[in-house]
Motif scaffolding. Structure first.
Motif: not given
Length: 370
Positions: A238-254
Motif C-alpha cells: 500500500k505504501l510503495k510508490g507513494t512514499i520513500p521506503i527503506l528496507g534493512i535486513g528482514l525489511g529487505h526480504e519483506l
C-alpha cells in the motif's frame, strides 16, 4: 560455575566450562565471524533466541558498556565461545558478560572447539542445539531437541508494544520506523541525518502510518522468517510508490516479497561485521555488518521491477535492491551513516519535500504562513 555440554542435533557433543546462567537452553545454533563487537551481537534483536557461536576465540576482554547496546537487554538464547575473559580491561566497561547473561537467564559455554562447530554449521547447515549440564544423558538431550518446536513470529517478541519517538534538533524529515527489531545504531544514523523517527509496532496498520504523514518509512531488520509477517508485506504494497521506503535486513526480504520476488532459506546464513558486498552502481566493494538466514532469489526478480544494486562478493547472492520510480531502496546488511543506501533514502525524501508541503517539526505539521 558447573561444567556444561553443547549437544548438536547431529549427535556431536562438546564439553566445556559454563558461564552466565545455569539454566538449560534449546534453540537454533548460528555462528558469527566478527572479531570485535560481541556486545552488539548479544543485544541485537535479530539474534533473538539463537544460540550464537563466535568464531573469534577471545570474548569478554573489554566487558560491556552502557552506551554500546543495540537495544534494551540481550536477546540471544545461548553463547558458545572458545575462551572467556572475566577480567575486562577497558576504562569504559560497566558490566561483565557473564553478569549480564546471568541477569537475563542466558547460558554460555566456553573452552570448546568453536572452529570445528562453525565448520559443521557451514557444511551441514543451521540446526537445533542444546546447552545443558555436562552430566546430562546425550540420548535424552537429542530426544528433547527432536521434540522441540521452534517459535513462530519472533518479531512479535522484540517489537515495541506502543509508539515511541526519537527526536533530533532541526529535523528535515519524519520517518516512521516499523520495528521488527530496530537497532540503536540505525536509529542514530537517521537522527544524525536530521530525521525525527516515530517507532511503531510491527503490526501497525497502513492507515495509522499514513496518519503520521511521514516523509519516509523504514522497515527494520529483525529475527525469524519473513513468511511470518504477511501484515507488513501488505502494508508495503500500500505504501510503495507513494512514499520513500527503506528496507534493512528482514525489511529487505519483506520488500522483495511485496514485489512478488521469492525468498529462500540459506544453509548457514551470513552473520558478521566482515561481510564483503559489491555496489554495482559505484563498482566498489564494501565490508559490512550482516545478519540473515534468508536471501532473495535473483531469478524471481525478472518481473518484479526491482533492480539489484548490491551483491555478496563470495557467493553472488543479492544484498541490495532499488526501484527508483517507487522510491524504494533496500539492503540485506546494516547501512553505514552517509553510505549509499541511507543517502538514497534521504535523497528520495528530499525529492518530494517541495516548498508547498507542510513544514515538519518535532511535534506538528504546519503549512508555512506568509
Amino acid at each position: 560455575m558447573r561444567d556444561k555440554m553443547l549437544v548438536l542435533e547431529n549427535g556431536k557433543t562438546y564439553k566445556g566450562r559454563g558461564f552466565g546462567s545455569e539454566q538449560e537452553a534449546i534453540a537454533r545454533i548460528v555462528f558469527n565471524t566478527e572479531m570485535v563487537g560481541y556486545q552488539e551481537v548479544l543485544s541485537d534483536p535479530a539474534y533473538y533466541g539463537n544460540i550464537v557461536v563466535m568464531s573469534y576465540p577471545l570474548i569478554g576482554n573489554y566487558g560491556l558498556t552502557d552506551e554500546d547496546y543495540e537495544s534494551k537487554g540481550i536477546h540471544i538464547g545461548g553463547f558458545v565461545i572458545r575462551e572467556y575473559n572475566d577480567t575486562p580491561s577497558n576504562f569504559r566497561f560497566t558490566q561483565k558478560v557473564s553478569q549480564v547473561m546471568e541477569d537475563n537467564n542466558v547460558p554460555g559455554i566456553a573452552g570448546v572447539d568453536t572452529r570445528e562447530i562453525v565448520k559443521i554449521i557451514r557444511d551441514e547447515g543451521e540446526m537445533i542445539a542444546m546447552i545443558t549440564d555436562a552430566a546430562s544423558d546425550v540420548e535424552e538431550c537429542i530426544k528433547k531437541m527432536k521434540e522441540y518446536k521452534e517459535p513462530k513470529n519472533l518479531v512479535s517478541k522484540v517489537s515495541v508494544k506502543s509508539i515511541s519517538y526519537a527526536r533530533t534538533r532541526n529535523p528535515k524529515h519524519t520517518v516512521v520506523a516499523i520495528d521488527c527489531g530496530l537497532q540503536r545504531s540505525l536509529l542514530s544514523a537517521l537522527t544524525n541525518a536530521a530525521c525525527n523517527v516515530i517507532i511503531v509496532p510491527y503490526n501497525t496498520p497502513y492507515e495509522v502510518i499514513e496518519n503520521h504523514k511521514p516523509s519516509g518509512v523504514l522497515i527494520s531488520s529483525g529475527p525469524g522468517s519473513p513468511f511470518d509477517l504477511e501484515c507488513i508485506v501488505e502494508t508495503i504494497q500500500k505504501l510503495k510508490g507513494t512514499i520513500p521506503i527503506l528496507g534493512i535486513g528482514l525489511g529487505h526480504e519483506l520488500v522483495a516479497l511485496s514485489y512478488g520476488a521469492k525468498i529462500e532459506k540459506a544453509r548457514a546464513g551470513k552473520r558478521g561485521a566482515n561481510i564483503s558486498v559489491k555496489n554495482l552502481v559505484e563498482d566498489k566493494v564494501y565490508i559490512v555488518e550482516q545478519n540473515n538466514s534468508y536471501f532473495v532469489n535473483e531469478k524471481s526478480l525478472k518481473d518484479s521491477k526491482l533492480d539489484v544494486i548490491y551483491k555478496n562478493v563470495c557467493d553472488g547472492t543479492i544484498a541490495g535492491l532499488i526501484n527508483e520510480d517507487d522510491m524504494v531502496v533496500t539492503s540485506q546488511f546494516i547501512p553505514k551513516q552517509k553510505g549509499f543506501v541511507l543517502n538514497k533514502f534521504i535523497g528520495f525524501m528530499d525529492k518530494i519535500a517541495l516548498d508547498e508541503n507542510p513544514i515538519i517539526n518535532r511535534y506538528i505539521h504546519e503549512k508555512p504562513t506568509n
